[in-house]
Design a protein around this motif. Structure first.
Motif, PDB file in Angstrom:
ATOM      1  N   ALA A  44       0.827  -1.218   0.000  1.00  0.00           N
ATOM      2  CA  ALA A  44       0.000   0.000   0.000  1.00  0.00           C
ATOM      3  C   ALA A  44       0.855   1.260   0.000  1.00  0.00           C
ATOM      4  O   ALA A  44       0.468   2.277  -0.582  1.00  0.00           O
ATOM      5  N   MET A  45       2.037   1.197   0.615  1.00  0.00           N
ATOM      6  CA  MET A  45       2.892   2.395   0.632  1.00  0.00           C
ATOM      7  C   MET A  45       3.424   2.702  -0.775  1.00  0.00           C
ATOM      8  O   MET A  45       3.876   3.810  -1.044  1.00  0.00           O
ATOM      9  N   VAL A  46       3.334   1.737  -1.679  1.00  0.00           N
ATOM     10  CA  VAL A  46       3.721   1.944  -3.067  1.00  0.00           C
ATOM     11  C   VAL A  46       2.494   2.258  -3.910  1.00  0.00           C
ATOM     12  O   VAL A  46       2.466   3.244  -4.647  1.00  0.00           O
ATOM     13  N   THR A  47       1.457   1.423  -3.800  1.00  0.00           N
ATOM     14  CA  THR A  47       0.289   1.568  -4.679  1.00  0.00           C
ATOM     15  C   THR A  47      -0.517   2.840  -4.413  1.00  0.00           C
ATOM     16  O   THR A  47      -1.266   3.261  -5.282  1.00  0.00           O
ATOM     17  N   ASN A  48      -0.332   3.448  -3.261  1.00  0.00           N
ATOM     18  CA  ASN A  48      -0.990   4.743  -3.013  1.00  0.00           C
ATOM     19  C   ASN A  48      -0.433   5.825  -3.935  1.00  0.00           C
ATOM     20  O   ASN A  48      -1.074   6.856  -4.145  1.00  0.00           O
ATOM     21  N   TYR A  49       0.766   5.589  -4.488  1.00  0.00           N
ATOM     22  CA  TYR A  49       1.429   6.590  -5.327  1.00  0.00           C
ATOM     23  C   TYR A  49       1.613   6.117  -6.766  1.00  0.00           C
ATOM     24  O   TYR A  49       1.593   6.933  -7.685  1.00  0.00           O
ATOM     25  N   VAL A  50       1.847   4.826  -6.944  1.00  0.00           N
ATOM     26  CA  VAL A  50       1.997   4.248  -8.273  1.00  0.00           C
ATOM     27  C   VAL A  50       1.217   2.935  -8.307  1.00  0.00           C
ATOM     28  O   VAL A  50       1.647   1.942  -7.751  1.00  0.00           O
ATOM     29  N   PRO A  51       0.058   2.932  -8.958  1.00  0.00           N
ATOM     30  CA  PRO A  51      -0.862   1.803  -8.850  1.00  0.00           C
ATOM     31  C   PRO A  51      -0.534   0.556  -9.677  1.00  0.00           C
ATOM     32  O   PRO A  51      -1.082  -0.506  -9.417  1.00  0.00           O
ATOM     33  N   THR A  52       0.353   0.689 -10.665  1.00  0.00           N
ATOM     34  CA  THR A  52       0.656  -0.461 -11.532  1.00  0.00           C
ATOM     35  C   THR A  52       2.164  -0.605 -11.682  1.00  0.00           C
ATOM     36  O   THR A  52       2.927   0.321 -11.384  1.00  0.00           O
ATOM     37  N   ARG A  53       2.582  -1.752 -12.182  1.00  0.00           N
ATOM     38  CA  ARG A  53       4.006  -1.985 -12.434  1.00  0.00           C
ATOM     39  C   ARG A  53       4.528  -0.986 -13.472  1.00  0.00           C
ATOM     40  O   ARG A  53       5.630  -0.449 -13.336  1.00  0.00           O
ATOM     41  N   THR A  54       3.750  -0.733 -14.508  1.00  0.00           N
ATOM     42  CA  THR A  54       4.169   0.233 -15.524  1.00  0.00           C
ATOM     43  C   THR A  54       4.351   1.612 -14.907  1.00  0.00           C
ATOM     44  O   THR A  54       5.344   2.294 -15.174  1.00  0.00           O
ATOM     45  N   ALA A  55       3.416   2.004 -14.053  1.00  0.00           N
ATOM     46  CA  ALA A  55       3.530   3.307 -13.375  1.00  0.00           C
ATOM     47  C   ALA A  55       4.757   3.340 -12.470  1.00  0.00           C
ATOM     48  O   ALA A  55       5.412   4.380 -12.328  1.00  0.00           O
ATOM     49  N   LEU A  56       5.081   2.207 -11.860  1.00  0.00           N
ATOM     50  CA  LEU A  56       6.256   2.095 -11.004  1.00  0.00           C
ATOM     51  C   LEU A  56       7.527   2.370 -11.810  1.00  0.00           C
ATOM     52  O   LEU A  56       8.386   3.158 -11.406  1.00  0.00           O
ATOM     53  N   ILE A  57       7.620   1.738 -12.960  1.00  0.00           N
ATOM     54  CA  ILE A  57       8.788   1.913 -13.822  1.00  0.00           C
ATOM     55  C   ILE A  57       8.819   3.330 -14.399  1.00  0.00           C
ATOM     56  O   ILE A  57       9.871   3.977 -14.432  1.00  0.00           O
ATOM     57  N   THR A  58       7.676   3.819 -14.817  1.00  0.00           N
ATOM     58  CA  THR A  58       7.597   5.178 -15.350  1.00  0.00           C
ATOM     59  C   THR A  58       8.035   6.194 -14.301  1.00  0.00           C
ATOM     60  O   THR A  58       8.742   7.158 -14.614  1.00  0.00           O
ATOM     61  N   ASN A  59       7.642   5.981 -13.053  1.00  0.00           N
ATOM     62  CA  ASN A  59       8.043   6.859 -11.959  1.00  0.00           C
ATOM     63  C   ASN A  59       9.566   6.922 -11.839  1.00  0.00           C
ATOM     64  O   ASN A  59      10.136   8.003 -11.662  1.00  0.00           O
ATOM     65  N   ALA A  60      10.229   5.775 -11.955  1.00  0.00           N
ATOM     66  CA  ALA A  60      11.691   5.742 -11.858  1.00  0.00           C
ATOM     67  C   ALA A  60      12.331   6.465 -13.044  1.00  0.00           C
ATOM     68  O   ALA A  60      13.291   7.221 -12.873  1.00  0.00           O
ATOM     69  N   VAL A  61      11.790   6.241 -14.232  1.00  0.00           N
ATOM     70  CA  VAL A  61      12.322   6.904 -15.420  1.00  0.00           C
ATOM     71  C   VAL A  61      12.125   8.416 -15.313  1.00  0.00           C
ATOM     72  O   VAL A  61      13.045   9.195 -15.598  1.00  0.00           O
ATOM     73  N   ARG A  62      10.962   8.847 -14.863  1.00  0.00           N
ATOM     74  CA  ARG A  62      10.699  10.297 -14.729  1.00  0.00           C
ATOM     75  C   ARG A  62      11.593  10.937 -13.679  1.00  0.00           C
ATOM     76  O   ARG A  62      12.009  12.090 -13.846  1.00  0.00           O
ATOM     77  N   ALA A  63      11.870  10.223 -12.603  1.00  0.00           N
ATOM     78  CA  ALA A  63      12.764  10.768 -11.573  1.00  0.00           C
ATOM     79  C   ALA A  63      14.144  11.030 -12.163  1.00  0.00           C
ATOM     80  O   ALA A  63      14.777  12.044 -11.866  1.00  0.00           O
ATOM     81  N   ALA A  64      14.596  10.134 -13.014  1.00  0.00           N
ATOM     82  CA  ALA A  64      15.894  10.324 -13.665  1.00  0.00           C
ATOM     83  C   ALA A  64      15.847  11.483 -14.657  1.00  0.00           C
ATOM     84  O   ALA A  64      16.826  12.226 -14.789  1.00  0.00           O
ATOM     85  N   GLU A  65      14.728  11.638 -15.334  1.00  0.00           N
ATOM     86  CA  GLU A  65      14.599  12.704 -16.337  1.00  0.00           C
ATOM     87  C   GLU A  65      14.830  14.080 -15.739  1.00  0.00           C
ATOM     88  O   GLU A  65      15.426  14.942 -16.381  1.00  0.00           O
ATOM     89  N   SER A  66      14.362  14.304 -14.520  1.00  0.00           N
ATOM     90  CA  SER A  66      14.551  15.618 -13.914  1.00  0.00           C
ATOM     91  C   SER A  66      16.038  15.905 -13.718  1.00  0.00           C
ATOM     92  O   SER A  66      16.487  17.032 -13.880  1.00  0.00           O
ATOM     93  N   ARG A  67      16.820  14.866 -13.424  1.00  0.00           N
ATOM     94  CA  ARG A  67      18.270  15.044 -13.304  1.00  0.00           C
ATOM     95  C   ARG A  67      18.904  15.234 -14.680  1.00  0.00           C
ATOM     96  O   ARG A  67      19.902  15.940 -14.824  1.00  0.00           O
ATOM     97  N   TRP A  68      18.325  14.574 -15.707  1.00  0.00           N
ATOM     98  CA  TRP A  68      18.878  14.678 -17.053  1.00  0.00           C
ATOM     99  C   TRP A  68      18.879  16.106 -17.553  1.00  0.00           C
ATOM    100  O   TRP A  68      19.828  16.548 -18.191  1.00  0.00           O
TER     101      TRP A  68
END
Length: 194
Positions: A44-68
């Motif tokens: 629940a501590m994950v799915t409250n913010y990213v509900p699917t596996r795809t969203a989980l991966i997208t979240n990680a990619v987007r976090a990197a993009e801000s640094r890019w």
């Protein structure tokens, strides 16, 4: 009383846990359950913010993009014209370990686009094309929109190629291709230096 959690911090923690799992165990090992375990909590501590596996991966990619974006601006510095265009393309063709890791996650994200199109990051490719367009315009490329499309396809194809044949696609080889493409795009440019 509910615990007050900063959403930005939680999403960043989820992104870092996702990257840690992918680096250690591979992109296929990234699951909501694995990320929750990495964080030491419930799913629940994950799915409250990213509900699917795809969203989980997208979240990680987007976090990197801000640094890019910050990294790209630092890489470009005060370059202008054709030098800025070449440097923009070369930056997109980097082979740093984090870049390679993120490409594996990117492919995982795209592999689910047909079942979870909302979970796929459509903003980053648009931003990259815009960067190529602006750099092409500033370099005086005659058809800057076409150049942006060509450079977008070049870099996206490179991302896949570095996973298919990592030993073949060395930074030197990729840089040579990038310079050849930019030189070809610049060939019709009126004689200007910059």
């Amino acid at each position: 009383m509910p615990i007050d959690v900063d959403e930005v911090q939680r999403r960043e923690a989820i992104a870092q846990a996702t990257l840690a799992i992918a680096a250690r165990d591979g992109a296929r090992a990234v699951t909501i359950r694995a990320v929750a375990k990495e964080l030491g909590g419930s799913t629940a501590m994950v799915t409250n913010y990213v509900p699917t596996r795809t969203a989980l991966i997208t979240n990680a990619v987007r976090a990197a993009e801000s640094r890019w974006r910050t990294d790209l601006e630092a890489h470009l510095g005060d370059l202008t014209g054709a030098d800025r265009l070449r440097a923009t393309v070369e930056w997109h063709l980097s082979t740093e370990p984090e870049d390679l890791l993120l490409r594996t996650l990117w492919v995982e994200m795209l592999s689910t686009a047909h079942i979870d199109p909302a979970g796929v990051d459509h903003e980053e490719p648009r931003e990259s094309r815009q960067e190529f367009l602006e750099a092409s315009l500033a370099a005086g490329v005659p058809d800057a929109a076409l150049a942006a499309d060509i450079l977008s396809l070049l870099t996206r194809g490179y991302y896949v190629s570095t996973m298919e044949e990592p030993a073949h696609w060395t930074p030197e080889r990729a840089g040579r291709v990038a310079r050849a493409v930019v030189d070809a795009l610049m060939a019709e440019t009126p004689a200007r230096h910059g």
